[in-house]
Design an enzyme around this catalytic site. Sequence first.
Site, PDB file in Angstrom:
ATOM      1  N   ARG A  65      11.631  38.723  89.563  1.00 50.41           N
ATOM      2  CA  ARG A  65      12.521  37.624  89.911  1.00 50.41           C
ATOM      3  C   ARG A  65      13.319  38.116  91.104  1.00 50.41           C
ATOM      4  O   ARG A  65      13.681  39.292  91.166  1.00 50.41           O
ATOM      5  CB  ARG A  65      13.390  37.252  88.720  1.00 50.41           C
ATOM      6  CG  ARG A  65      12.514  36.723  87.552  1.00 50.41           C
ATOM      7  CD  ARG A  65      13.292  35.898  86.567  1.00 50.41           C
ATOM      8  NE  ARG A  65      12.407  35.175  85.678  1.00 50.41           N
ATOM      9  CZ  ARG A  65      11.946  35.658  84.516  1.00 50.41           C
ATOM     10  NH1 ARG A  65      12.288  36.864  84.108  1.00 50.41           N
ATOM     11  NH2 ARG A  65      11.157  34.929  83.759  1.00 50.41           N
ATOM     12  N   THR A 114       2.681  30.102  83.010  1.00 46.49           N
ATOM     13  CA  THR A 114       3.820  30.382  82.127  1.00 46.49           C
ATOM     14  C   THR A 114       3.410  30.078  80.702  1.00 46.49           C
ATOM     15  O   THR A 114       2.698  29.088  80.464  1.00 46.49           O
ATOM     16  CB  THR A 114       5.078  29.555  82.487  1.00 46.49           C
ATOM     17  OG1 THR A 114       5.994  29.619  81.383  1.00 46.49           O
ATOM     18  CG2 THR A 114       4.775  28.097  82.778  1.00 46.49           C
ATOM     19  N   ASP A 163       5.807  24.404  80.213  1.00 46.92           N
ATOM     20  CA  ASP A 163       6.903  23.492  80.573  1.00 46.92           C
ATOM     21  C   ASP A 163       6.865  23.062  82.046  1.00 46.92           C
ATOM     22  O   ASP A 163       7.902  22.843  82.654  1.00 46.92           O
ATOM     23  CB  ASP A 163       8.257  24.148  80.244  1.00 46.92           C
ATOM     24  CG  ASP A 163       8.488  25.440  81.004  1.00 46.92           C
ATOM     25  OD1 ASP A 163       7.547  25.933  81.653  1.00 46.92           O
ATOM     26  OD2 ASP A 163       9.622  25.947  80.969  1.00 46.92           O
ATOM     27  N   ASP A 214       5.211  28.951  78.445  1.00 46.26           N
ATOM     28  CA  ASP A 214       6.018  27.873  77.857  1.00 46.26           C
ATOM     29  C   ASP A 214       5.408  26.472  77.940  1.00 46.26           C
ATOM     30  O   ASP A 214       5.880  25.550  77.287  1.00 46.26           O
ATOM     31  CB  ASP A 214       7.396  27.827  78.532  1.00 46.26           C
ATOM     32  CG  ASP A 214       8.282  28.988  78.117  1.00 46.26           C
ATOM     33  OD1 ASP A 214       7.872  29.751  77.222  1.00 46.26           O
ATOM     34  OD2 ASP A 214       9.373  29.140  78.689  1.00 46.26           O
ATOM     35  N   GLY A 265       8.186  34.878  84.944  1.00 44.98           N
ATOM     36  CA  GLY A 265       7.682  35.547  83.735  1.00 44.98           C
ATOM     37  C   GLY A 265       6.169  35.654  83.774  1.00 44.98           C
ATOM     38  O   GLY A 265       5.491  34.708  84.166  1.00 44.98           O
ATOM     39  N   ASP A 278       8.073  26.739  87.450  1.00 47.58           N
ATOM     40  CA  ASP A 278       8.869  25.821  88.273  1.00 47.58           C
ATOM     41  C   ASP A 278       9.691  26.504  89.356  1.00 47.58           C
ATOM     42  O   ASP A 278       9.740  26.052  90.497  1.00 47.58           O
ATOM     43  CB  ASP A 278       9.893  25.121  87.364  1.00 47.58           C
ATOM     44  CG  ASP A 278       9.379  23.785  86.916  1.00 47.58           C
ATOM     45  OD1 ASP A 278       8.271  23.415  87.322  1.00 47.58           O
ATOM     46  OD2 ASP A 278      10.100  23.119  86.156  1.00 47.58           O
ATOM     47  N   ARG A 287      12.224  28.722  76.234  1.00 46.20           N
ATOM     48  CA  ARG A 287      13.630  28.671  76.633  1.00 46.20           C
ATOM     49  C   ARG A 287      14.183  27.265  76.565  1.00 46.20           C
ATOM     50  O   ARG A 287      15.234  27.013  76.036  1.00 46.20           O
ATOM     51  CB  ARG A 287      13.741  29.225  78.054  1.00 46.20           C
ATOM     52  CG  ARG A 287      15.104  29.605  78.486  1.00 46.20           C
ATOM     53  CD  ARG A 287      15.100  30.340  79.796  1.00 46.20           C
ATOM     54  NE  ARG A 287      13.860  30.200  80.562  1.00 46.20           N
ATOM     55  CZ  ARG A 287      13.513  31.026  81.522  1.00 46.20           C
ATOM     56  NH1 ARG A 287      14.265  32.047  81.810  1.00 46.20           N
ATOM     57  NH2 ARG A 287      12.397  30.837  82.213  1.00 46.20           N
TER      58      ARG A 287
HETATM   59  P1  ADP Z   1       9.406  30.684  86.893  1.00 46.87           P
HETATM   60  O1  ADP Z   1       8.636  30.636  88.149  1.00 46.87           O
HETATM   61  O2  ADP Z   1       8.628  31.254  85.753  1.00 46.87           O
HETATM   62  O3  ADP Z   1      10.092  29.369  86.578  1.00 46.87           O
HETATM   63  P2  ADP Z   1      11.989  31.755  87.741  1.00 46.87           P
HETATM   64  O4  ADP Z   1      12.741  30.487  87.525  1.00 46.87           O
HETATM   65  O5  ADP Z   1      12.619  33.029  87.302  1.00 46.87           O
HETATM   66  O6  ADP Z   1      10.565  31.778  87.053  1.00 46.87           O
HETATM   67  O7  ADP Z   1      11.676  31.831  89.297  1.00 46.87           O
HETATM   68  C1  ADP Z   1      10.927  32.901  89.829  1.00 46.87           C
HETATM   69  C2  ADP Z   1      11.419  33.203  91.218  1.00 46.87           C
HETATM   70  O8  ADP Z   1      11.210  32.082  92.072  1.00 46.87           O
HETATM   71  C3  ADP Z   1      12.917  33.486  91.339  1.00 46.87           C
HETATM   72  O9  ADP Z   1      13.255  34.816  91.010  1.00 46.87           O
HETATM   73  C4  ADP Z   1      13.144  33.225  92.812  1.00 46.87           C
HETATM   74  O10 ADP Z   1      12.700  34.307  93.607  1.00 46.87           O
HETATM   75  C5  ADP Z   1      12.219  32.037  93.059  1.00 46.87           C
HETATM   76  N1  ADP Z   1      12.988  30.798  92.937  1.00 46.87           N
HETATM   77  C6  ADP Z   1      13.458  30.222  91.819  1.00 46.87           C
HETATM   78  N2  ADP Z   1      14.170  29.101  92.101  1.00 46.87           N
HETATM   79  C7  ADP Z   1      14.164  28.984  93.435  1.00 46.87           C
HETATM   80  C8  ADP Z   1      14.742  28.048  94.358  1.00 46.87           C
HETATM   81  N3  ADP Z   1      15.464  26.999  93.928  1.00 46.87           N
HETATM   82  N4  ADP Z   1      14.518  28.249  95.677  1.00 46.87           N
HETATM   83  C9  ADP Z   1      13.788  29.292  96.111  1.00 46.87           C
HETATM   84  N5  ADP Z   1      13.230  30.207  95.301  1.00 46.87           N
HETATM   85  C10 ADP Z   1      13.413  30.068  93.983  1.00 46.87           C
HETATM   86  O1  F6P Z   2       9.265  31.371  80.873  1.00 47.71           O
HETATM   87  C1  F6P Z   2       8.608  32.172  79.956  1.00 47.71           C
HETATM   88  C2  F6P Z   2       9.600  32.941  79.122  1.00 47.71           C
HETATM   89  O2  F6P Z   2       8.830  33.763  78.288  1.00 47.71           O
HETATM   90  C3  F6P Z   2      10.596  32.107  78.313  1.00 47.71           C
HETATM   91  O3  F6P Z   2      10.061  31.561  77.142  1.00 47.71           O
HETATM   92  C4  F6P Z   2      11.680  33.114  78.074  1.00 47.71           C
HETATM   93  O4  F6P Z   2      12.914  32.495  77.846  1.00 47.71           O
HETATM   94  C5  F6P Z   2      11.711  33.863  79.356  1.00 47.71           C
HETATM   95  O5  F6P Z   2      10.418  33.773  79.923  1.00 47.71           O
HETATM   96  C6  F6P Z   2      12.123  35.288  79.191  1.00 47.71           C
HETATM   97  O6  F6P Z   2      12.032  35.927  80.407  1.00 47.71           O
HETATM   98  P1  F6P Z   2      12.454  37.423  80.725  1.00 47.71           P
HETATM   99  O7  F6P Z   2      12.817  38.091  79.465  1.00 47.71           O
HETATM  100  O8  F6P Z   2      11.271  38.004  81.394  1.00 47.71           O
HETATM  101  O9  F6P Z   2      13.602  37.298  81.649  1.00 47.71           O
END
Ligand code: ADP
Ligand code: F6P
Length: 324
Positions: free
Chosen positions: A76, A129, A133, A131, A15, A107, A175
């Site tokens: 993503r 982010t 978090d 959040d 995000g 994360d 979230r």
């Molecule tokens: P954020 O980084 O904000 O937590 P996401 O959880 O959507 O957002 O993760 C962003 C991207 O990071 C995912 O679309 C994926 O490409 C990569 N990613 C997430 N989890 C993993 C994982 N366990 N191993 C490898 N890549 C990951």
């Molecule tokens: O992680 C940031 C955040 O804005 C969360 O608070 C929310 O749940 C999520 O991203 C929404 O992500 P998207 O709508 O881009 O999938």
Amino acid sequence: MAKEIKTIGVLTSGGDAPGMNAAVRAVVRTAISKGFKVMGIQRGFSGLLNGEIMEMNLRSVSEIIHRGGTCLYTARCLEFKTLEGQKKGAERCREFGIDALVVIGGDGSFRGAKALAALGIPCIGIPGTIDNDIACSDYTIGYDTAMNTAVEMIDKLRDTTQSHDRCSVVEVMGRSAGYIALNVGIATGAIATLIPERPYDLERDILDRMNFTQKTGKKHFIVIVAEGVGKAQELAHEIQAASGIDSRATVLGHVQRGGAPSLRDRVTASQMGFHAVYLLEKGIYNRIVAESAGHVVDYDISTALAMHKTIDTTLLDIANTISI
Ligand code: ADP
Ligand code: F6P
């Protein structure tokens, strides 16, 4: 011996968050000042796999410090969660001469960075982010701006809520974490703030509080609900049915992810971007940049991902005491 780094790649992932641009700018300009070549990767890991990669110069990051969103775009990428996708990502880095990668995200993005690091591409993570978090860091880029946006919107809602003697149930982002909700709740004088970390009781935490303050003359109410608790509309119906007070639900949503980054986010992003390149220059790899007690620090990626962060509910206790 540490691998020699000549070219640094940078991407934003997950995000978006206001201040990501300031972080990209800091990485690009610090790296170029220190003699590195910089490659910008568009659309996170998805762009890495697709080869959406171009060289950046000092002017590539002009006019972005004050803008929300991310000039590198974000995405993503499911494929990157597979070992095959990760191997392809490491290959792409080699193909484009990227010796090390700075990943700005949350994360999930850091898990991606950890996977690349295991395949021989040194990585540094920067927490971006709204959040807040990310366990290893007291603060994440975008958090301050998002909260200020929410407060600005709720101040507007308050006007109409007050004119109609209503109750506004407002859902803010978060979230799985109540950081935004907790702070916004106190800053907007909410009668109740519901966060995922603490189960609530409709009677005790909302209706009784409304009832008590009604007796002292209060006629309008704001209830803040974190996204992780959800069901704002349902809650508004429940409140109206039980109290007779006309209630409305508002989901603030993605408006909280946009807008010009605050001073706090611009400065923190600049500090963290600078620190990321400093680490690579010193040959210190596979770290997450973080803020601890007001200082910029860094942790090993695996250690950072294994850390846990507990929410300080003191703000909730303060709000419950003074929002009456
Ligand atoms: P954020 O980084 O904000 O937590 P996401 O959880 O959507 O957002 O993760 C962003 C991207 O990071 C995912 O679309 C994926 O490409 C990569 N990613 C997430 N989890 C993993 C994982 N366990 N191993 C490898 N890549 C990951
Ligand atoms: O992680 C940031 C955040 O804005 C969360 O608070 C929310 O749940 C999520 O991203 C929404 O992500 P998207 O709508 O881009 O999938």
